[in-house]
Design an enzyme around this catalytic site. Structure first.
Site, PDB file in Angstrom:
ATOM      1  N   ASP A 159       0.837  -1.196   0.000  1.00 46.79           N
ATOM      2  CA  ASP A 159       0.000   0.000   0.000  1.00 46.79           C
ATOM      3  C   ASP A 159       0.870   1.244   0.000  1.00 46.79           C
ATOM      4  OD1 ASP A 159      -2.306   1.485   0.037  1.00 46.79           O
ATOM      5  OD2 ASP A 159      -2.642   1.278   2.186  1.00 46.79           O
ATOM      6  N   GLY A 160       0.349   2.331  -0.522  1.00 44.82           N
ATOM      7  CA  GLY A 160       1.030   3.626  -0.423  1.00 44.82           C
ATOM      8  C   GLY A 160       1.807   4.030  -1.667  1.00 44.82           C
ATOM      9  N   ARG A 164       0.700   7.627  -2.593  1.00 45.09           N
ATOM     10  CA  ARG A 164       1.187   8.646  -1.655  1.00 45.09           C
ATOM     11  C   ARG A 164       2.696   8.824  -1.781  1.00 45.09           C
ATOM     12  NH1 ARG A 164      -1.626   5.889   3.209  1.00 45.09           N
ATOM     13  NH2 ARG A 164      -1.856   4.323   1.571  1.00 45.09           N
ATOM     14  N   HIS A 191       3.460   3.103  -8.766  1.00 47.70           N
ATOM     15  CA  HIS A 191       3.210   1.666  -8.925  1.00 47.70           C
ATOM     16  C   HIS A 191       4.432   0.959  -9.492  1.00 47.70           C
ATOM     17  CE1 HIS A 191      -0.826   2.184  -7.655  1.00 47.70           C
ATOM     18  NE2 HIS A 191      -1.274   2.756  -8.755  1.00 47.70           N
ATOM     19  N   SER A 223      -6.994  -5.778  -5.261  1.00 47.18           N
ATOM     20  CA  SER A 223      -8.135  -6.222  -4.469  1.00 47.18           C
ATOM     21  C   SER A 223      -9.422  -6.093  -5.272  1.00 47.18           C
ATOM     22  CB  SER A 223      -8.245  -5.401  -3.182  1.00 47.18           C
ATOM     23  OG  SER A 223      -8.868  -4.167  -3.450  1.00 47.18           O
ATOM     24  N   GLU A 239     -11.802  -4.520  -4.497  1.00 49.93           N
ATOM     25  CA  GLU A 239     -12.266  -3.128  -4.377  1.00 49.93           C
ATOM     26  C   GLU A 239     -11.511  -2.184  -5.319  1.00 49.93           C
ATOM     27  OE1 GLU A 239     -11.795  -5.064  -1.537  1.00 49.93           O
ATOM     28  OE2 GLU A 239     -13.968  -5.326  -1.484  1.00 49.93           O
ATOM     29  N   TRP A 288     -11.285  -2.205  -8.361  1.00 49.91           N
ATOM     30  CA  TRP A 288     -12.000  -1.931  -9.611  1.00 49.91           C
ATOM     31  C   TRP A 288     -12.639  -0.553  -9.601  1.00 49.91           C
ATOM     32  CZ3 TRP A 288     -11.081  -4.798 -13.655  1.00 49.91           C
ATOM     33  CH2 TRP A 288     -10.724  -6.141 -13.491  1.00 49.91           C
ATOM     34  N   ARG A 309     -11.211   2.118  -9.041  1.00 52.12           N
ATOM     35  CA  ARG A 309     -10.239   3.134  -9.471  1.00 52.12           C
ATOM     36  C   ARG A 309     -10.458   3.501 -10.940  1.00 52.12           C
ATOM     37  NH1 ARG A 309      -4.644   2.312  -6.193  1.00 52.12           N
ATOM     38  NH2 ARG A 309      -5.639   1.858  -4.202  1.00 52.12           N
ATOM     39  N   LEU A 327      10.607 -20.814  -1.950  1.00 54.69           N
ATOM     40  CA  LEU A 327       9.582 -19.904  -1.427  1.00 54.69           C
ATOM     41  C   LEU A 327       8.253 -20.106  -2.156  1.00 54.69           C
ATOM     42  CD1 LEU A 327       8.850 -17.231   0.170  1.00 54.69           C
ATOM     43  CD2 LEU A 327       9.617 -16.008  -1.864  1.00 54.69           C
ATOM     44  N   GLU A 331     -12.428 -26.955  17.318  1.00 55.27           N
ATOM     45  CA  GLU A 331     -12.250 -28.389  17.089  1.00 55.27           C
ATOM     46  C   GLU A 331     -13.597 -28.921  16.618  1.00 55.27           C
ATOM     47  OE1 GLU A 331      -8.440 -28.181  17.923  1.00 55.27           O
ATOM     48  OE2 GLU A 331      -9.433 -30.022  17.275  1.00 55.27           O
TER      49      GLU A 331
HETATM   50  C1  IPE Z   1      -0.980   0.190  -3.553  1.00 52.05           C
HETATM   51  O1  IPE Z   1      -0.808   1.565  -3.521  1.00 52.05           O
HETATM   52  C2  IPE Z   1      -1.220  -0.338  -4.931  1.00 52.05           C
HETATM   53  C3  IPE Z   1      -2.515  -1.028  -5.092  1.00 52.05           C
HETATM   54  C4  IPE Z   1      -3.512  -0.980  -4.267  1.00 52.05           C
HETATM   55  C5  IPE Z   1      -2.683  -1.841  -6.278  1.00 52.05           C
HETATM   56  P1  IPE Z   1      -2.038   2.571  -3.571  1.00 52.05           P
HETATM   57  O2  IPE Z   1      -2.347   2.840  -5.008  1.00 52.05           O
HETATM   58  O3  IPE Z   1      -3.167   2.068  -2.760  1.00 52.05           O
HETATM   59  O4  IPE Z   1      -1.384   3.844  -2.916  1.00 52.05           O
HETATM   60  P2  IPE Z   1      -2.113   4.944  -2.019  1.00 52.05           P
HETATM   61  O5  IPE Z   1      -2.825   4.226  -0.925  1.00 52.05           O
HETATM   62  O6  IPE Z   1      -3.037   5.707  -2.900  1.00 52.05           O
HETATM   63  O7  IPE Z   1      -0.984   5.782  -1.512  1.00 52.05           O
HETATM   64 MG    MG Z   2      -3.908   2.463  -0.843  1.00 49.18          MG
END
Ligand code: IPE
Ligand code: MG
Length: 222
Positions: free
Chosen positions: A26-27, A30, A43, A71, A73, A75, A77, A137, A183
């Site tokens: 995430d992030g 930002r 990205h 995710s 969710e 979609w 975007r 892995l 259980e």
């Molecule tokens: C993570 O970064 C990438 C995906 C969810 C695919 P974000 O795109 O959510 O970045 P922020 O949260 O806007 O900073």
């Molecule tokens: Mg995010």
């Protein structure tokens, strides 16, 4: 934590770290905004971080690395950003699959495949097929994934198997969520026959189980 949530979901009882690490990547947006860059650039840098982390997980002896890549969710975007993310996935598999395979990484993909573009599905299948016998892995890519969707699917599949007579042990849609770490004792009798003796024998069976709740066995915990 803004850029990654890293729950160590299981511990295999050795001092050298968790068996399974799951990461929410995430992030990216930002990160990019803070540098006057586009989200797409964020990205792209995210993919580089992924490469580093896969290598590190390998070196640290982690057995399973699950990464949240797209995710159900996401979609919501803008189409252009979704296009960027899918483009990066395509490129990641095309560029990195041979290296992952050489390093013994086994790729698994979780999430909904239906509705994805056919070439994406083909790449995901290719990654799984090529690496299926690898043993270093396990890289689990959660793509078009959502936990609620996963539970709903699993429950639906279970219901189908029961309906088709392929499965007869069942929770009957009863406390599925709460059943985590429970259980389960399956008693081979119909309810009208159930009595105190049956209850007691179920309790005896329960009491024989070793309950660890993700921790260590009692004899190794000291
Ligand atoms: C993570 O970064 C990438 C995906 C969810 C695919 P974000 O795109 O959510 O970045 P922020 O949260 O806007 O900073
Ligand atoms: Mg995010």
């Amino acid at each position: 934590m803004s850029n990654a949530a890293v729950p160590a979901t299981q511990d295999h009882g050795r001092s050298d770290g968790p068996l399974h690490v799951a990461i929410i990547m995430d992030g990216n947006g930002r990160w990019a905004a803070a540098r006057g860059l586009t989200r797409a650039q964020g990205h792209r840098r995210g993919v580089e971080a992924l490469r580093r982390v896969v290598r590190a997980a390998h070196e640290l002896g982690i057995h399973y690395l699950t990464i949240f890549s797209f995710s159900s969710e996401n979609w919501s975007r803008p189409a252009s950003e979704i296009g960027d993310l899918f483009g990066l996935l395509r490129r990641f598999i095309r560029n990195d699959l041979a290296t992952l395979h050489r390093d013994g990484v086994r790729v698994r993909v979780i999430g909904e495949r239906e509705g994805l573009e056919p070439d994406i599905c083909a790449l995901l299948n290719e990654a799984e097929e090529l690496t299926r016998n690898n043993t270093s892995l396990n890289l689990v890519v959660a793509f078009n994934y959502g936990s609620r969707q996963e539970i709903a699917h699993a429950a639906r599949r279970l219901a189908c198997e029961v309906a088709e007579g392929r499965r007869d042990q069942r929770l009957s849609n009863f406390l599925l969520w709460q059943a985590a770490y429970s259980e389960l004792v399956f008693v081979p009798m119909h309810w009208p026959d159930f009595d105190k003796a049956a209850l007691e024998s179920a309790i005896v069976e329960y009491s024989r189980r070793e309950r660890r709740f993700g921790g260590l066995a009692a004899k190794t915990a000291s």
